[in-house]
Each structure stands twice: as structure tokens, then as C-alpha cells.
Design a protein around this motif. Structure first.
Motif, short mmCIF file in Angstrom:
data_model
loop_
_atom_site.label_atom_id
_atom_site.label_comp_id
_atom_site.label_asym_id
_atom_site.label_seq_id
_atom_site.Cartn_x
_atom_site.Cartn_y
_atom_site.Cartn_z
N GLY A 288 -7.15 7.33 2.43
CA GLY A 288 -7.75 8.17 2.30
C GLY A 288 -7.23 9.87 3.02
N VAL A 289 -6.00 9.27 3.86
CA VAL A 289 -4.92 10.74 3.28
C VAL A 289 -4.11 10.92 2.68
N GLY A 290 -3.67 9.63 2.76
CA GLY A 290 -2.88 9.81 1.29
C GLY A 290 -2.72 10.15 0.36
N SER A 291 -4.14 10.34 0.08
CA SER A 291 -4.65 10.80 -1.49
C SER A 291 -5.34 11.97 -1.47
N THR A 292 -4.93 12.42 -0.38
CA THR A 292 -4.40 13.91 -0.67
C THR A 292 -3.23 14.75 -0.87
N LYS A 293 -2.80 13.80 -0.91
CA LYS A 293 -1.17 14.52 -2.22
C LYS A 293 -1.39 14.35 -2.73
N SER A 294 -2.05 13.30 -3.43
CA SER A 294 -2.41 13.15 -5.04
C SER A 294 -2.44 11.24 -5.31
N ILE A 295 -3.61 11.08 -6.01
CA ILE A 295 -3.54 9.72 -5.86
C ILE A 295 -2.65 8.26 -6.25
N LYS A 296 -1.78 9.51 -7.15
CA LYS A 296 -0.16 7.98 -6.94
C LYS A 296 0.38 8.35 -6.30
N ALA A 297 0.46 9.19 -5.33
CA ALA A 297 0.67 9.22 -3.84
C ALA A 297 0.68 7.49 -3.23
N VAL A 298 -0.54 7.06 -3.28
CA VAL A 298 -0.78 5.97 -2.53
C VAL A 298 -0.14 4.72 -3.22
N ARG A 299 0.54 3.55 -2.58
CA ARG A 299 1.06 2.29 -3.59
C ARG A 299 -0.55 1.49 -4.36
N TRP A 300 -1.15 1.96 -5.11
CA TRP A 300 -2.60 1.15 -5.61
C TRP A 300 -1.95 -0.45 -5.73
N GLY A 301 -0.57 -1.24 -5.78
CA GLY A 301 -0.90 -2.26 -5.41
C GLY A 301 -1.14 -2.82 -4.36
N VAL A 302 0.01 -2.57 -3.88
CA VAL A 302 0.12 -3.38 -2.33
C VAL A 302 -1.54 -2.64 -1.56
N ALA A 303 -2.51 -1.64 -1.85
CA ALA A 303 -3.38 -1.71 -1.47
C ALA A 303 -3.85 -3.17 -1.77
N LYS A 304 -4.21 -2.79 -3.25
CA LYS A 304 -4.88 -4.11 -3.97
C LYS A 304 -4.37 -5.35 -2.77
N ASN A 305 -2.54 -5.66 -2.84
CA ASN A 305 -2.94 -7.59 -1.95
C ASN A 305 -3.47 -7.08 -0.82
N ILE A 306 -3.69 -6.01 0.15
CA ILE A 306 -4.02 -6.14 1.09
C ILE A 306 -5.31 -6.36 0.81
N VAL A 307 -6.75 -5.47 0.36
CA VAL A 307 -7.86 -6.42 0.16
C VAL A 307 -8.06 -7.25 -0.25
N GLY A 308 -7.80 -7.84 -0.79
CA GLY A 308 -7.40 -9.04 -1.64
C GLY A 308 -7.38 -10.00 -0.04
N ALA A 309 -6.63 -9.72 0.98
CA ALA A 309 -6.55 -10.66 1.91
C ALA A 309 -7.76 -10.41 2.77
N TRP A 310 -8.26 -9.05 2.42
CA TRP A 310 -9.29 -9.12 3.44
C TRP A 310 -10.92 -10.22 2.88
N VAL A 311 -10.70 -9.98 1.58
CA VAL A 311 -11.74 -10.42 1.21
C VAL A 311 -11.68 -12.44 1.54
N PHE A 312 -10.80 -12.95 0.97
CA PHE A 312 -10.28 -14.42 1.07
C PHE A 312 -10.06 -14.47 3.06
N THR A 313 -10.15 -13.28 3.63
CA THR A 313 -10.02 -13.97 5.51
C THR A 313 -11.41 -14.32 5.59
N PHE A 314 -12.94 -14.01 5.93
CA PHE A 314 -13.67 -15.07 5.64
C PHE A 314 -14.01 -16.24 5.52
#
Length: 334
Positions: A288-314
Motif C-alpha cells: 500500500g505504501v509503495g503504491s503511492t509512488k506509482s503502481i509500477k513501483a511495487v514488484r507485483w510478480g514478487v507480491a504474486k509469489n507471496i500471495v501464492g504462499a499465503w493461499v497454500f499455507t492452510f
């Protein structure tokens, strides 16, 4: 085998999980402070360990949720085997995600482990409580962290829009000492308390704690606090690199905004007894903080991998716990 020995083994296993939780989630509290050079790594880890230690004594509502609100564990050997299998599932998932540098949730690994072991044992899982106190907060906390992080950073940019960049950055480096400590305190409230809840569950099914007594023995809180603090001081460098550098390059104001947002989310959740993930809170706040700079400032590919780990944790921790329970069942002859 004396009746206290299986209980002691489960408690030792819980402390092992607690230690992995500490070094797995150390990055949650200090990655942003280290990456902005507000604190050196060892000073940051020491501060986080102390804050974790004190925070553990303020998370009794979360401990009660884990200890009695997720599953119905039968008394005796079956209940202790469920606890052991759940902890092994959670430890395995922690080590796996740590190895790959993915900031997954130790909390949800533990809850998934409890659920998987309970299903394998054909005992009751309180699905309504899991949905209300785990699933809904799991969905809501990252969304809140994302939005509030964006708003907090936007407010800081407006307030300090005329400030000298060098002086502003220097001031926020000092401020990050406080925000990182607040984040670590929240981590102690959440994660040390969850381990305490499992220990109380083991003591209850083992006949060493009154099922009607909702209090947490002081020695359980002290042990959980000390072990998670030791794990935190050991550090989780792989995950720290992911949070501190790979999602977005943070400056001190952004680090302060992310830590403050995540700490606030943790405090609100703890007050309601909801066992949320400190990982979800800080990661989403950074996005959220990074998005204030620009949407492209966030490395969404890394974020996607992190969210994937969240989904598979349970399911991941749950499957390991279920298989472990079935293996232990064969070995013990339940």
C-alpha cells in the motif's frame, strides 16, 4: 510411559515451532528498518526480541482462541497426537517457506495444522469459528493494510511536502525505531500467544489443566515469550531480503508508514481475539505504501509469489499434519 512425558514432548515441540516462528517472522518487525538503514540488523533484532518478549503477555485473547476455539481435541493420547501432528505440520511449512524466502504466515500454518490433524483424527473442527475468527480476518487484514498503508503514506507526503528531503529522511529513521518496536510488540501479542494456546490445549487434553479455566498459566506465557524472542534474535535473513528489498525499495518515511499501519492492524485484531498473520499485515502495508509512488513501483510478480504462499499455507500445513497424524496413529497404535 508416565502420563506427563507425552505432554512434555508436545510442549517441547510447541517451543520448537515457537522458535521457528521467531526467526521466520523476525523480518516482519525489522525488515523495513534494516532496509532503510534506520537500524543495524543486530540492533534491530535485539530490539525486536525484547518487544516480542513483552508483547507476549498481552495476547491472552488470541491464546484462548487457539487453545479452545479451533478444534475439539479429545482427552488423552488422541488429543496429544493431534497437537503433535499440528505442530509438525506448522514447523514443516515454516521451514519450507523460510528456505524459499517467502513471508508466509506461521499463524495460519499452525491453524491449518490443527485443522488437518483434527480431520485425520475424525474429531470436530469448529468451522463457524474458523470462518469468523480466522478466514474473515485473513481476508480483511491484508485489504485493510493495503488501503491504510496507502492513506498513511499519502498523508505523510502531504504533511511533509515542503520539508527538506535529507532532514525528513533523518527524522523518520529515528521514528522507525519506535514504529519497528511497536510492530515487534504486536508480533509478540499475536504469535507468542498462539503457541501458548497450543500448550494450554496440550495441558488440557493431558489432564494438567482445567478445561473450564480460561486463564493462561504464567509459566506458559514466559516460556513462549522467551523462546520466540530467542528465535527472533536468530534472525530470518532470507525473508528479510524479500520484505525489505524485493517488493519495493523503501525509504525511511515509507518504512515508518508501513510499520505503523501493520502495528495498528495487529493491535485491533488482538483486542478482538482474532489470530491474524503479522506477515499479511506488514506485507500488505508495504504494498500500500509503495503504491503511492506509482503502481509500477511495487514488484507485483514478487507480491504474486507471496500471495501464492499465503493461499497454500492452510492446505499445505494441514496436509502435512494429517499425514503426520496417520503415521503417528500407526506407530502408537491408537
Amino acid at each position: 510411559m508416565d502420563s506427563w512425558i507425552p505432554v512434555a514432548l508436545v510442549v517441547a515441540l510447541a517451543m520448537g515451532f515457537n522458535y521457528t516462528n521467531g526467526f521466520h517472522d523476525a523480518a516482519n518487525a525489522i525488515a523495513t528498518s534494516v532496509s532503510t538503514r534506520a537500524l543495524t540488523p543486530r540492533i534491530a533484532l535485539g530490539m525486536a526480541a525484547i518487544a516480542n518478549l513483552f508483547g507476549a503477555f498481552f495476547g491472552t485473547k488470541v491464546a484462548a482462541t487457539i487453545g479452545s476455539g479451533i478444534i475439539e481435541a479429545p482427552d488423552g493420547t488422541v488429543g496429544l497426537t493431534i497437537c503433535a501432528a499440528a505442530l509438525i505440520g506448522a514447523i514443516t511449512w515454516n521451514l519450507l517457506t523460510w528456505w524459499f524466502g517467502l513471508p508466509s504466515s506461521s499463524s495460519h500454518a499452525l491453524i491449518g495444522g490443527l485443522g488437518g490433524a483434527a480431520i485425520a483424527a475424525s474429531t470436530t473442527v469448529y468451522w463457524t469459528a474458523v470462518f469468523q475468527k480466522v478466514i474473515l480476518p485473513m481476508i480483511a487484514s491484508p485489504l485493510v493494510g493495503l488501503v491504510v498503508g496507502f492513506l498513511v503514506m499519502t498523508a505523510l507526503l502531504w504533511i511533509f511536502r515542503h520539508g527538506h528531503p535529507g532532514r525528513v529522511n533523518r527524522g523518520f529513521r529515528y521514528a522507525q525505531t519506535v514504529s519497528a518496536a511497536a510492530m515487534a510488540f504486536g508480533h509478540g501479542m499475536q504469535d507468542a500467544a498462539k503457541t501458548a494456546g497450543v500448550v494450554v490445549l496440550a495441558l488440557t487434553v493431558g489432564g494438567f489443566h482445567n478445561n473450564d479455566d480460561q486463564s493462561i498459566p504464567l509459566w506458559v506465557l514466559i516460556a513462549s515469550a522467551l523462546v520466540i524472542s530467542a528465535g527472533t534474535y536468530a534472525g530470518g535473513w532470507r525473508i528479510m531480503r524479500t520484505l525489505g528489498r524485493r517488493i519495493i525499495h523503501l525509504d525511511p518515511p515509507q518504512g515508518f508508514a508501513a510499520e505503523t499501519t501493520a502495528a495498528a492492524v495487529l493491535y485491533v485484531a488482538t483486542a478482538t481475539g482474532a489470530p491474524i498473520s503479522t506477515t499479511h499485515a506488514i506485507t500488505s502495508a508495504i504494498m500500500g505504501v509503495g503504491s503511492t509512488k506509482s503502481i509500477k513501483a511495487v514488484r507485483w510478480g514478487v507480491a504474486k509469489n507471496i500471495v501464492g504462499a499465503w493461499v497454500f499455507t492452510f492446505p499445505g500445513a494441514g496436509i502435512v499434519a494429517a499425514v503426520t497424524y496417520l503415521l503417528l496413529e500407526l506407530i502408537i497404535g491408537l
